[in-house]
Structure formats: C-alpha cells, structure tokens
Design a protein around this motif. Structure first.
Motif, short mmCIF file in Angstrom:
data_model
loop_
_atom_site.label_atom_id
_atom_site.label_comp_id
_atom_site.label_asym_id
_atom_site.label_seq_id
_atom_site.Cartn_x
_atom_site.Cartn_y
_atom_site.Cartn_z
N ALA A 243 0.99 -0.92 0.51
CA ALA A 243 0.01 0.39 -0.15
C ALA A 243 0.68 1.14 -0.04
CB ALA A 243 -0.98 0.10 0.84
N ILE A 244 2.25 0.92 0.79
CA ILE A 244 3.29 2.38 0.24
C ILE A 244 3.85 2.43 -0.52
CG2 ILE A 244 5.56 2.79 1.99
CD1 ILE A 244 2.84 3.46 3.72
N LYS A 245 4.02 1.59 -1.47
CA LYS A 245 4.08 1.41 -3.48
C LYS A 245 3.53 1.83 -4.00
CE LYS A 245 7.59 -2.81 -1.60
NZ LYS A 245 7.97 -3.87 -2.00
N LEU A 246 2.49 2.24 -3.37
CA LEU A 246 0.88 1.88 -4.45
C LEU A 246 0.91 3.77 -4.23
CD1 LEU A 246 -1.49 -1.04 -4.42
CD2 LEU A 246 -0.14 -0.19 -5.96
N TRP A 247 1.22 4.17 -2.71
CA TRP A 247 0.89 5.48 -2.43
C TRP A 247 1.54 6.48 -3.30
CZ3 TRP A 247 4.39 7.88 1.02
CH2 TRP A 247 4.03 9.54 1.17
N GLU A 248 3.91 5.89 -3.62
CA GLU A 248 4.28 6.61 -3.64
C GLU A 248 4.28 6.70 -5.16
OE1 GLU A 248 7.58 3.78 -2.19
OE2 GLU A 248 7.65 4.45 -0.61
N GLN A 249 3.02 5.36 -5.95
CA GLN A 249 2.68 5.92 -7.34
C GLN A 249 1.73 7.27 -7.91
OE1 GLN A 249 4.44 4.25 -9.77
NE2 GLN A 249 5.93 3.53 -8.61
N GLY A 250 1.38 7.55 -6.17
CA GLY A 250 0.93 8.73 -6.56
C GLY A 250 -0.92 8.15 -6.45
N VAL A 251 -1.24 6.97 -5.62
CA VAL A 251 -2.75 6.55 -6.06
C VAL A 251 -3.21 7.07 -4.53
CG1 VAL A 251 -4.42 3.77 -5.83
CG2 VAL A 251 -1.92 4.32 -6.66
N SER A 252 -4.34 6.83 -4.82
CA SER A 252 -4.78 7.97 -4.00
C SER A 252 -5.86 6.94 -3.30
CB SER A 252 -5.49 8.87 -4.19
OG SER A 252 -6.47 9.34 -5.53
N LEU A 253 -6.69 6.66 -3.51
CA LEU A 253 -7.34 4.98 -3.13
C LEU A 253 -7.10 3.84 -3.09
CD1 LEU A 253 -10.19 5.29 -1.82
CD2 LEU A 253 -11.05 4.75 -4.57
N ILE A 254 -6.82 3.39 -1.79
CA ILE A 254 -6.06 1.86 -2.16
C ILE A 254 -7.28 1.21 -1.53
CG2 ILE A 254 -4.14 0.51 -1.18
CD1 ILE A 254 -2.65 3.49 -1.47
N GLY A 255 -7.72 -0.46 -1.83
CA GLY A 255 -8.41 -0.93 -1.28
C GLY A 255 -7.92 -2.18 -1.84
N GLY A 256 -8.52 -3.72 -1.98
CA GLY A 256 -8.41 -4.21 -1.81
C GLY A 256 -9.74 -5.74 -2.99
N CYS A 257 -9.32 -6.70 -3.37
CA CYS A 257 -10.59 -7.02 -3.90
C CYS A 257 -10.61 -8.50 -3.92
CB CYS A 257 -10.36 -6.95 -5.64
SG CYS A 257 -11.84 -7.16 -7.31
N CYS A 258 -11.19 -9.73 -5.00
CA CYS A 258 -11.29 -11.07 -4.09
C CYS A 258 -9.81 -11.27 -2.78
CB CYS A 258 -11.03 -11.67 -5.47
SG CYS A 258 -12.35 -11.54 -6.61
N GLY A 259 -10.79 -11.98 -1.96
CA GLY A 259 -9.17 -12.87 -1.12
C GLY A 259 -9.79 -11.79 0.31
N THR A 260 -9.46 -10.46 -0.13
CA THR A 260 -8.91 -9.47 0.62
C THR A 260 -9.80 -9.72 2.28
OG1 THR A 260 -9.84 -7.41 -0.19
CG2 THR A 260 -7.70 -8.03 -0.34
N THR A 261 -9.56 -9.77 3.37
CA THR A 261 -9.94 -9.48 4.78
C THR A 261 -10.50 -8.22 5.19
OG1 THR A 261 -8.45 -10.15 5.55
CG2 THR A 261 -10.11 -11.89 4.92
#
Length: 607
Positions: A243-261
C-alpha cells in the motif's frame, strides 16, 4: 463480498447480490467488519446486480430492488458503525471475463437500469469495476456520465488486466487511462485478477494523464486449493507494505478485491494513516500510445496453396478420415497414404466426433504431414478445452506447421463414450473463430502481444438439415463475418438439398465444401437419419440401401455417392468426402471418381 462470506462459512448459493433481499444481516455484517477495520469507502453489494447476470437465476425482475437494497444496507452499516465513510455503487462488467461478443452496444440499457437504481438511492459515487475490455468500460462510462451530470457524483473507472501492460482487447494501459479521462472518468485504476506486486508493476509502467486520480484494489494474491477449499495466503503485512508503494506511485484510493479480508484493510489503513496525497510522477521512458487494429486478417501460407486457394482455381477434395480409437496408427497412416495417392488435396481429422474418445488429431495431423507430406485440416472443438487449453492447443498446431483448421462447437460430452466427462464450452464457435483470427494478428486471447503471427486458415461447419434454411444461413453469415475462410457442410444425400444449399449460400464470398458420406448399411442409414443431429437422409436413399447387405451395401453406398458427385462438381469446386467408420477404401474410390469426372469436364471445356 463473495469471498468474505464464503470464508465465514455462509452458503451464499447462486447469487451474492440476491442476499441484499434474502439474507440482509450477512451483508450488513460484512460491511461492518470492513468499516471497523478502518475502511473509509465501502462498495454496495451490487457488482453483478445487472439484468443479464440476474437472469441466470430468474432474478431479472428484481434488478432495481436488489440495487436499491444494496445501497440501503451499506448506509445502515455506516450509521451503525458511526463511521465517516463513503458509499459507492458498484457496477461490474457484463461480459465479466467471458469472451466478448463483437458488439457491446446491447449492454447500454442494462448499464443504465443499474446505474439509475443506485443513483436514485443516493450513493456518494459510482465505481465501474473489473472491466477486462476497454471498449466495454468506455461504453459503460458513456451511459453513466450523463446520469451524474447534474449531481456531481464522481465516477471511478477500473480496468482488470490479464497482462500487466494491456487490456484484453489490446490497449496499452497508458492509452486506456487517457481514453477514460477523455470520456469523463474522475478516477481511473485497476482491480481484481492481479495481486499487489503485479498491480504495482502495472502502475509503475503506465503513463497517467495530468490531473487524473488513481485507485488500486489488488486481489490478495493468487488463490489455491488448500484442504479441498479455495483459500488465499494471510499476507496482511505484505499488503500494508505494498500500500505504501502504491501511495508512492500517486495512488490515492487503495483497497482490496477478491480474497481481501478486514485484516488486509486494517493493514492498509495502518500503513497509510496520516500520509498526504502524493502527485503522480510518470516513468521517464514513456511507451508510445498504440491500439491494435481489430479487422479480420486472412494470412496465406507461402509454402504451398491452401485449400481455399485451390478451391478458387479448381475442384478440391478434402477427405475426412478420423483418428483411431485404439493405439495402433499403422492402418491410419496406410489409409491416409492411399487417399493421398487417389488425389485427396487434404485429410481432415475430427476432434473426438460424437464425443467419442480417439487419438489426438494434432498428433495424427503431425504424423501424416511429416511422414507423408499430406496437408492436414484439423478440427478444433469448443467442447473439451477451456480458454487456456484452446490457446495452448492452437499454439501447438502453429508450432507443428498445421495451419488449416475447422472450428466446430462439438457434441456434448454426455452423448459420448465417457458420459461422466465435463463439457467445457468456454466459448462458442463464433468466439473461437474470432480468437483464431486474433492470433493471426499476433495477439493472445488475453490481449497480450505475441512475438509472431499465426497463419491459420479457419473453416466453419454448416448444418443444412434444419427446418428454416434461411435462419441457418444467417448463422453461417455470422461465422463468415467472424472470419471464417471456408465452409464445410454436414453430409447431404440428395441432389435437391445440395442445390438448395448452393442457391442459399451463393452470396457468400468463401468456398463451400459440400459434404458427402457413403452409407454402409441400412442400419447405418437409419441410425444417421434418426439419431445423429445434423444428418437427414431421404426416404428414397434409405429404401435403396435396404436392398443390400455387407460388402454389397457398402458398394451400393459408393455408387449412390458417385451419382451425387456427378451433380456436385457442376455447382461446387469444394468436395468434402467423409469416411464412414474406417472404410477408407470407400472414400479412395470416391476421390478417384471426382478426379476422373473433373478431368473429363476440364478437357471438355478446353475444346
């Protein structure tokens, strides 16, 4: 929602979305679990709550009720948790990872119905998610954008990738993001199919237009069967780190799809707590924007003429000679050699016809091509292989230099010698023809570019033995539009049917190979007429073969076919002889007959 409920031991049944009406407490509890874990945005349980998907369970009349209930349940959960969270209405792809049809315009009303219901109930935003094909996502966006024009409700548009660089329909992710911004998306991103590492890699490579917000909802890695059940690794810390690495790419909405609890969401929330949004910095070496052309391409083999090229110039004979049901190939090779010496231009090999297990037609095709120099035409059925197996099979044919194929639907497995076998049918014959042509463009089924182009000459089957010949021809036209290079008909047994086919298909610009198969006995004739789909034998022909038995019956069957062939060569350049059982001697004689009468007619035309 579905994977979480499954992990909780709930018997979800057919439709997860129906739970919004049938088991509302389950849905509320799921929302609450994620809100308590720190979620600031939750999605409505409406991903597949569209009319087409619900129709599979007889729920299409409840489409509006289910979508409105989905919003109500999410709102109730937010209030119960006393959370400062947004509720976004989920709208999933209608194609839903299945093979796309050639035209997605029919989806317009379906998308509108769902979006109107969600907006009417007061969502804070809409999320268009899990779209493998950019063209479908753009259509959904085109439908939804005017509906939110006055409300200012934002739209999140998320692609799902089979390959980290391209959508399934061949667009670079950079180009997809650009087109989605132009179409009015407020935020673009990725969800499903890929885990955190691959989503991150895709984001690192993509060029994002200035001012466009980014989202990323990866799966919890790859699922596996553990103790007989599907499960994901409990990789919570890993999820937070990414999630930190995605944030560093400028991603501002971070979540999860299949299998994420809820534990995954808690890890994300803890990792990004207090962080300010970072601007997007695109990679230095930006890939050029490109889109593959999707028109049908008919590649020709350079080594020798194809059956299509031959049929455009002279009478061409294809003989079907099915592979053996045992492990002995000697008689098969002998028969193929005799047919070739008699004048057959190609040997066509069925793909376990009538769902009866036979030796691989790929193997037999390779043997006769390599050892005898005979060109094989290999049937490819939709029945036995999923999408993975079909592409792998076609790639193998390409590697062996077998470039002439016939695409068929295939008989259901339950009619064959292993009735307990599964019937796959991941795609229809129309879909498979289109995807064969996609390989000819150098594009994999996934949309990934390949290092080479296939050169398949692709045929399609035609059953004229129907009540409505006009409707059958209309279906055939669709196969030609999909890219079929030639047509092979089911066997015919009378001149009237043969001429009716010729007249009905005269407008088609591809060769027609008329099917002719000799009868071997009266029992054979009655079986074919009464029990085998797609075959119809006239009363006159059945009465004629009834007078003979054994070898005499087979000889009479050959004579009946010779009479048909005398008429067939007047209307058709393409002759498709079908060997009954393993009596290749019968089709050897018929092949010789075609060569004799066509040489006579050819000589006569020169005077």
């Amino acid at each position: 929602m579905a994977t979480w409920l499954y992990q909780q031991g709930h018997a979800v049944g057919s439709s997860t979305e129906e739970l919004c009406l049938k088991n509302q407490e389950w849905v509320r509890e799921a929302h609450l679990a994620y809100l308590h874990a720190g979620a600031q945005v939750i999605e409505t349980n409406s991903y597949a709550a569209n009319r087409e998907a619900l129709a599979r369970y007889g729920l299409e009349r409840k489409t509006t009720r289910i979508n409105r209930a989905a919003v109500q349940l999410a709102r109730q959960a937010v209030e119960m948790a006393e959370a400062d969270a947004f509720v976004v209405g989920s709208i999933g792809s209608i194609a839903a990872a299945r093979v796309m049809t050639s035209n997605v315009e029919e989806f317009r009303d379906i998308f509108e119905e769902q979006a109107v219901a969600l907006l009417h109930e007061g969502v804070d935003g809409l999320i268009l998610e899990t779209f493998f094909d950019l063209e479908e996502l753009l259509l959904a966006l085109d439908v939804v954008r005017p509906l939110v024009a006055t409300s200012g409700v934002p739209i999140i548009a998320q692609c799902s990738l089979l390959d980290v660089e391209r959508t399934r329909d061949g667009y670079l992710l950079s180009d997809a993001f650009y087109q989605l911004k132009e179409a009015g998306a407020d935020m673009v991103g990725l969800n499903c199919r890929l885990g955190p590492a691959e989503v991150l890699r895709a984001m690192e490579k993509a060029v994002v237009p200035a001012g466009l917000s980014l989202s990323a909802f990866p799966n919890a890695g790859r699922p596996a069967i553990i103790d007989g059940e599907f499960a994901y690794k409990p990789n919570y810390q890993y999820f937070g780190d990414n999630a930190i690495k995605l944030w560093e790419q400028g991603v501002s909405l971070i979540g999860g799809c299949c299998g994420t609890t809820p534990e995954h969401i808690q890890a994300i929330a803890g990792a990004v707590a207090g962080l300010k949004r970072l601007p997007r910095i695109n990679p230095e070496h930006t890939p050029r924007i490109e889109v593959f052309e999707r028109e049908v391409v008919r590649f020709q083999q350079s080594e020798q003429p194809t059956i299509v090229e031959l049929a455009e110039k002279r009478h061409t004979v294809i003989v079907e000679f099915d592979s053996p049901r045992d492990l002995n190939v000697e008689r098969y090779v002998e028969g193929a050699h005799e047919l070739y010496k008699a004048g057959a231009d190609a040997i066509t090999i069925a793909d376990n016809s009538l769902a009866t297990t036979r030796m691989s037609n790929m193997a037999l095709g390779s043997i006769i091509k390599r050892e005898l120099g005979i060109e094989p035409v290999v049937h490819v059925a939709c029945r036995d292989r999923n999408l993975i197996g079909q592409q792998s099979h076609l790639m193998g044919l390409h590697a062996l230099g077998i470039n002439q194929i016939l695409v068929i639907t295939g008989d259901p497995a339950r009619v064959g010698d292993l009735p307990g076998a599964s019937t796959v049918f991941d795609m229809s014959s129309f879909d498979l023809i289109r995807m064969v042509k996609q390989l000819n463009q150098g594009i994999a089924f996934s949309g990934r570019p390949m290092n080479n182009q296939a050169r398949f000459v692709c045929g399609a089957a035609f059953n004229p033995h129907v009540r409505n010949l006009e409707a059958a021809v209309a279906r055939l036209e669709r196969k030609v539009d999909a890219g079929a290079d030639y047509i092979m008909t089911q066997p015919v047994y009378d001149v009237e049917t043969m001429l009716a086919i010729r007249e009905a298909t005269a407008h088609l610009k591809v060769p027609i190979f008329i099917g002719i198969m000799p009868l071997t006995s009266t029992r054979n004739a009655e079986f074919l007429h009464n029990e085998v789909p797609g075959i119809k034998i006239s009363q006159q022909s059945r009465e004629r073969i009834k007078k003979f038995e054994g070898a005499a019956a087979r000889a009479e069957g050959v004579e009946m076919c010779k009479e048909l062939l005398d008429e067939a060569v007047k209307s058709y350049n393409g002759i498709y002889l079908i060997t009954p059982f393993s009596y290749f001697e019968m089709t050897v004689e018929l092949t010789k007959h075609v060569r004799e009468i066509t040489q006579v007619s050819s000589r006569a035309s020169n005077f």
